[in-house]
Write a protein that holds these residues in place. Structure first.
Motif, mmCIF file in Angstrom:
data_model
loop_
_atom_site.group_PDB
_atom_site.id
_atom_site.type_symbol
_atom_site.label_atom_id
_atom_site.label_comp_id
_atom_site.label_asym_id
_atom_site.label_seq_id
_atom_site.Cartn_x
_atom_site.Cartn_y
_atom_site.Cartn_z
ATOM 1 N N ASN A 264 -6.934 -25.877 -24.545
ATOM 2 C CA ASN A 264 -8.045 -25.176 -24.186
ATOM 3 C C ASN A 264 -7.913 -24.450 -22.743
ATOM 4 O O ASN A 264 -8.442 -23.348 -22.510
ATOM 5 C CB ASN A 264 -9.261 -26.162 -24.231
ATOM 6 C CG ASN A 264 -10.598 -25.663 -24.064
ATOM 7 O OD1 ASN A 264 -10.770 -24.449 -24.308
ATOM 8 N ND2 ASN A 264 -11.585 -26.466 -23.803
ATOM 9 N N VAL A 265 -7.315 -25.169 -21.972
ATOM 10 C CA VAL A 265 -7.408 -24.599 -20.560
ATOM 11 C C VAL A 265 -5.994 -23.973 -20.353
ATOM 12 O O VAL A 265 -6.002 -22.794 -20.010
ATOM 13 C CB VAL A 265 -7.415 -25.869 -19.373
ATOM 14 C CG1 VAL A 265 -7.155 -25.412 -17.986
ATOM 15 C CG2 VAL A 265 -8.740 -26.786 -19.478
ATOM 16 N N GLN B 274 -6.110 -20.439 -21.564
ATOM 17 C CA GLN B 274 -6.851 -19.636 -20.775
ATOM 18 C C GLN B 274 -6.154 -19.067 -19.285
ATOM 19 O O GLN B 274 -6.057 -18.019 -18.778
ATOM 20 C CB GLN B 274 -8.181 -19.894 -20.274
ATOM 21 C CG GLN B 274 -9.167 -20.213 -21.504
ATOM 22 C CD GLN B 274 -9.657 -18.833 -21.948
ATOM 23 O OE1 GLN B 274 -9.733 -17.900 -21.251
ATOM 24 N NE2 GLN B 274 -9.662 -18.609 -23.137
ATOM 25 N N LEU C 102 -0.530 -28.694 -17.939
ATOM 26 C CA LEU C 102 -1.806 -28.875 -18.462
ATOM 27 C C LEU C 102 -1.847 -29.640 -19.829
ATOM 28 O O LEU C 102 -2.327 -29.340 -20.873
ATOM 29 C CB LEU C 102 -2.550 -27.635 -18.796
ATOM 30 C CG LEU C 102 -2.860 -26.893 -17.341
ATOM 31 C CD1 LEU C 102 -3.179 -25.563 -17.604
ATOM 32 C CD2 LEU C 102 -3.780 -27.800 -16.622
ATOM 33 N N GLY D 35 -3.752 -30.349 -13.862
ATOM 34 C CA GLY D 35 -5.250 -30.770 -14.228
ATOM 35 C C GLY D 35 -5.363 -31.963 -14.944
ATOM 36 O O GLY D 35 -6.240 -32.306 -15.576
ATOM 37 N N ALA E 177 -8.198 -29.113 -10.818
ATOM 38 C CA ALA E 177 -8.725 -29.055 -12.101
ATOM 39 C C ALA E 177 -8.976 -30.364 -12.522
ATOM 40 O O ALA E 177 -9.918 -30.655 -13.452
ATOM 41 C CB ALA E 177 -8.163 -28.227 -13.180
ATOM 42 N N GLY F 133 -13.872 -29.771 -12.981
ATOM 43 C CA GLY F 133 -13.476 -28.373 -13.753
ATOM 44 C C GLY F 133 -13.519 -27.357 -12.555
ATOM 45 O O GLY F 133 -12.663 -27.380 -12.073
ATOM 46 N N GLY G 299 -12.597 -24.177 -20.881
ATOM 47 C CA GLY G 299 -11.167 -23.642 -20.710
ATOM 48 C C GLY G 299 -11.152 -22.670 -19.729
ATOM 49 O O GLY G 299 -10.412 -22.925 -18.667
ATOM 50 N N THR G 300 -11.963 -21.715 -19.584
ATOM 51 C CA THR G 300 -12.034 -20.681 -18.596
ATOM 52 C C THR G 300 -12.446 -21.169 -17.169
ATOM 53 O O THR G 300 -11.716 -20.940 -16.040
ATOM 54 C CB THR G 300 -12.953 -19.520 -19.014
ATOM 55 O OG1 THR G 300 -12.698 -19.064 -20.318
ATOM 56 C CG2 THR G 300 -12.715 -18.127 -18.088
ATOM 57 N N THR H 85 -12.240 -24.188 -15.862
ATOM 58 C CA THR H 85 -11.137 -25.065 -15.292
ATOM 59 C C THR H 85 -9.827 -24.160 -15.190
ATOM 60 O O THR H 85 -9.236 -24.504 -14.350
ATOM 61 C CB THR H 85 -10.701 -26.176 -16.746
ATOM 62 O OG1 THR H 85 -11.960 -26.747 -17.111
ATOM 63 C CG2 THR H 85 -10.036 -27.108 -15.978
ATOM 64 N N ALA H 86 -9.644 -23.143 -15.917
ATOM 65 C CA ALA H 86 -8.669 -22.241 -15.648
ATOM 66 C C ALA H 86 -8.617 -21.676 -14.303
ATOM 67 O O ALA H 86 -7.612 -21.423 -13.440
ATOM 68 C CB ALA H 86 -8.515 -21.179 -16.640
#
Lengths: 442, 442
Positions: free
Chosen positions: B20-21, B24, B84, B108, B135, B139, B313-314, B316-317
Motif C-alpha cells: 500500500n505505502v 505510492q 517498507l 516505516g 512513517a 502516518g 498509502g499516500t 504515509t508515503a
C-alpha cells in the motif's frame, strides 16, 4: 563513535540579547546543562550574553560576568551563536559575521527572516554552516522544521495559520463574551497578552512577517514582506462576530499562503493576512485564547495541524534550544549528525505502580447508607474521590429501586484501585460493577 | 556551493516492498522526480523494487523492469534504502546490510523499531549513516522528527497519542451513533478502515508498538514492547460511551508515555495503551474518524498537538519521502546538509487576483424585489452566491421595516467582489454595507 560529555570539548555558545526569550534560554542552558550536553554529544558552554547596556537591572538570576556589550568579539569566538535581539540591525550583520567565522547560527528573528531569510540561508549553505530559526514562527510549536524536512517530499498547497496570540486572544474574547474590540483589547493589555502599543499585533504586521516565512519555506520560493497583503482586526465589530456565530462561523486572524492557478493555468502563490470566517467545526476554530496553530494542506499528506503556545519566554526558549541541540549533534559528528540519543536512564514502570484517575460505574441498591459504605471503602484504600454522580432508576411497583453511581477518582495506583473495586463489589448492596475506565486530561 | 540537478550524480534509491505505502512511494518518486531532485540537490533515481514474488499482479502503474526478488543485491548497490516490507525479518537483516554498506536508511516499520530501534540507530550512528522512520508512527503526521529534533532542548513529561485510526474510527462511531462495538467494527470493516482480522488494531497491539517508539524518543531511553501495558477496546460498551458522554467525557484509545516519580522521588516512565476517558474540551477529544493526533507536554514548551492522517498509502508515503529528501540533502553536502531550498519559482500573487469566498452583511429596506436586485448585481459581476440569509427587524409602528442580509459567496476575485459591493451599496434600497469578511475552510 561513542561521544560522551567527558571526552568531548565543550561547544562555545554566544547569546545575543537578554530579553524575555533570551533570559530564559540562558537560564535553561545553565540549569539543564547536563541533560542538554548529553543529548548534544558535547557540553554546551554559555560563554557570554551580548546586551546593549550593562546598566540595565536584570535581577540576580544570571551570572553578571556573562554580560558584555561587545557582541562582535563574542560572535567571533563562538561555535554556536544564538541571535535573539530582534530587528534588522545589528542582528543581520552579526549573523553574517557568525556565518563568515563558521559558527552555527540559531535565531528567533521574524522581522529579519521575513525580509532576508533566503539570502541568509544561501550564505549559510555556501559557507557550510547550519542556520535555523524555528522560534521565529509560532513560538514553541515545531512548524518550520516539519515544513522544511518532514514535508520536503510532498507538495504543500495551502497553509492557514493562527500565528499571533494577541489577536487570537482578543477575537476569542469577543466571541465568548460579545465584547467590542476596544474592550477586549483593554482586557488583553491588562493580562499582559497585548502591549501598550498594540499596533504590530492588531494591524497584522507581526502575522504578516510570519506569513512571509511560512510561504517561503512551503513553496521553496522567496517571498518577502512586500508580497504579503495585510489587514488587521481593528475593524472587526461585536456585530460581525455575533452574525458569524449565528451562521456557524468564528472569526480568526489567519496568515494564509496558498498555491493557486491563474486563468491561464499558471501557478502562483497568494500570501495574505486578514480576519477570516471559519466554520466552527474546522480544527482551527477550536484554537482558543493566546494559543497558536498552523493548518497545512499537502498533496499527499492531506490535512495536518500543529498546535501549541505561540509566544512567551519559556515556550519560545524551547524552540530555540531545540535548534541549538539539533545543530550541535550534527556539528559533533560532522556528517549526518546524531539522530536519536539513548542517553537517558529512566526505568520503565509497571502499570501496577502507575497512578491514574479512574471512572467507576456501579449498579447499586437504592437504600440509605449505600453511598457512605462505598465512600468508606475508597477512603480505607486511600483512593480519593473527585466526583460522585448518582442517577436513580424508578422501580416498577413492588420492585426494589436501583441507582447508577459514577465515581471519578483522583490519581490512584492500579493496585489500590483494584483492591477498592474488589471490596466494593463484595458489598451486598452492589448489584454489579458496570465499568472501570481510566481518565486522562483532567 | 551551488548544487543543481544537472551537476550532481543521481542518488540510487532502492525500495524494499511494494504494498500500500511502497507502491505510492514508487509512484511519487517517478512522477515528481524533478521537484524531489531539485529539493534534494541531486536526482533521486529509483533503481529497483524488491518484492517476494514477481508473479503477483501489480497492475501496470509501475515499470515492470524495476521489480526484483533479489533484495540483497539491490541494497548493496544503493545510496538510499527505503524499507517498507514490515515485520522483523528479513527487514532487520536488510537494514543492517544497508548500514554496513554505508547507505542511508528510511523505514516505516513500527514492529521492528518498537523492538530494535535503539540498537539499529546506535549501529547507524557508529557507521556514520542516517536512519529515519517517521512513517512508523502516525502516518503523515510529522511527530518523530519534532520530538527528536525540535524538542531536543526541552524535557518532555507526557505524550498522549491517538495513534490507531481503526480504533478511533470505531470509538468515534460508537460515540456519534450509540452503536455497540461489534456493529461499529463491522461498519469500519465495510468501509475498509478495519481489516478482516482486526486483532492487531482492536486489541491495542499496533498502538503499543507506536507507544514504545514514542516513549523511547521522548525519554531518550530504550523502551521495548514488553514495557508497554496494553488493553484494547473490545470490552468498551455502548453503555460506557453513553455514561461518559453524560459526564462530559469521550472515550479514546490512547498510547501514553509519562514521566513520573515513585514514592522515593525517583523518576520512571509508564508506557501504556488503554481506553481512556478524556474531557470533551480536551484538544484530543476533537479528533474524529480515522484521524490521528499526538498531544505532547514538555516542561518549557507546554502543551503541543500534532494532528493529521495516521494511515493510508499516500499520506504515509509523504512521511517516507520527507525522510528521503531530508537525508539526501545532508548526503549531498556532507556536513550539516542543505536546510531550506529556494528552487521553486512560483510568483507572488497580488490580493487583487486572488479568489476567496466572502461573507457580506447588508442592512436593506424590507421591500419586495430587493433580493432580486442584489442577486442580479452579483450575477452581473460573475460572483456566485453560496448562501443568502435574511433576518427581518420588526419596525416600530409607522416606521419602514429593514432586514439584515448575510450573503456567503463562492470563490470570487477581490476585484469583482469590490465592484459588486460598490454597485450594491449604491442601490437606493441599501441602508448600509455592515461588513465584508473573507471566509476559509468551507
Amino acid at each position: 563513535m561513542n561521544l560522551t560529555e567527558a571526552s568531548a570539548k565543550p561547544l562555545r555558545v554566544a547569546l545575543l540579547g537578554a530579553g524575555n526569550v533570551g533570559s530564559q534560554v540562558a537560564r535553561i542552558l545553565l540549569d539543564d546543562a547536563a541533560a542538554l550536553g548529553s543529548r548534544a554529544g558535547a557540553p554546551l558552554e554559555l560563554v557570554g550574553i551580548a546586551v546593549r547596556s550593562l546598566d540595565t537591572d536584570r535581577g540576580t538570576a544570571l551570572p553578571q560576568e556573562l554580560f558584555t556589550t561587545d557582541a562582535e568579539s563574542l560572535v567571533e569566538n563562538a561555535d554556536i551563536v544564538i541571535e535573539l535581539m530582534g530587528g534588522i540591525e545589528p542582528a543581520r550583520s552579526l549573523i553574517l559575521r557568525a556565518i563568515e567565522h563558521g559558527a552555527t547560527v540559531v535565531s528567533g528573528n521574524k522581522a529579519l527572516f521575513a525580509q532576508d531569510g533566503p539570502a541568509l540561508y544561501e550564505k549559510a549553505d555556501a559557507a557550510g554552516v547550519q542556520l535555523s530559526y524555528e522560534a521565529a514562527v509560532a513560538g514553541a510549536i515545531p512548524i518550520l522544521r516539519p515544513i522544511r524536512d518532514s514535508l520536503s517530499g510532498d507538495r504543500i498547497t495551502r497553509v492557514l495559520g493562527i500565528v499571533n496570540g494577541t489577536t487570537n486572544y482578543i477575537l476569542d474574547q469577543m466571541d465568548a463574551t460579545g465584547a467590542q474590540f476596544a474592550d477586549a483589547l483593554r482586557a488583553a493589555q491588562e493580562l499582559g497578552y497585548a502591549e501598550a502599543d498594540p499596533t504590530a499585533d492588531v494591524e497584522g504586521h507581526d502575522a504578516a512577517a510570519k506569513a512571509a516565512i511560512l510561504a517561503s519555506l512551503s513553496f521553496h520560493t522567496r517571498f518577502a514582506l512586500e508580497n504579503v497583503y495585510c489587514e488587521g482586526i481593528t475593524q472587526v465589530t461585536a456585530d460581525d462576530i455575533a452574525a458569524a456565530r449565528a451562521d456557524g462561523y468564528v472569526i480568526k486572524l489567519l496568515a494564509i499562503a496558498e498555491l493557486l492557478s491563474d486563468e491561464a493555468g499558471d501557478p502562483g502563490v497568494s500570501v495574505r493576512v486578514h480576519p477570516t470566517l471559519l466554520p466552527r467545526d474546522h480544527p482551527l476554530a477550536a484554537v482558543h485564547g493566546a494559543f497558536n496553530a498552523v493548518f497545512v494542506e499537502a498533496e499527499n499528506a492531506g490535512e495536518l495541524m500543529f498546535y501549541g503556545q505561540g509566544a512567551g519566554g519559556t515556550p519560545t526558549a524551547s524552540a530555540v534550544l531545540g535548534d541549538v541541540v539539533s545543530a550541535a549533534r550534527r556539528m559533533m559528528l560532522g556528517g549526518p549528525g546524531r539522530t536519536e540519543t539513548t542517553t537517558g536512564h529512566v526505568p520503565a514502570r509497571s502499570i501496577d505502580t502507575v497512578s491514574t484517575s479512574y471512572c467507576i460505574g456501579l449498579d447499586v441498591a437504592d437504600q440509605p447508607g449505600v453511598l457512605a459504605r462505598i465512600a468508606t471503602i475508597f477512603a480505607d484504600n486511600a483512593v480519593s474521590i473527585e466526583t460522585m454522580r448518582q442517577s436513580i432508576h424508578q422501580p416498577g411497583p413492588g420492585a426494589e429501586g436501583t441507582a447508577e453511581l459514577r465515581i471519578v477518582t483522583h490519581r490512584a495506583t492500579e493496585a489500590s484501585l483494584a483492591a477498592t473495586v474488589k471490596q466494593v463489589a463484595a458489598l451486598p448492596v452492589i448489584n454489579s460493577v458496570t465499568s472501570v475506565l481510566r481518565v486522562e486530561g483532567i
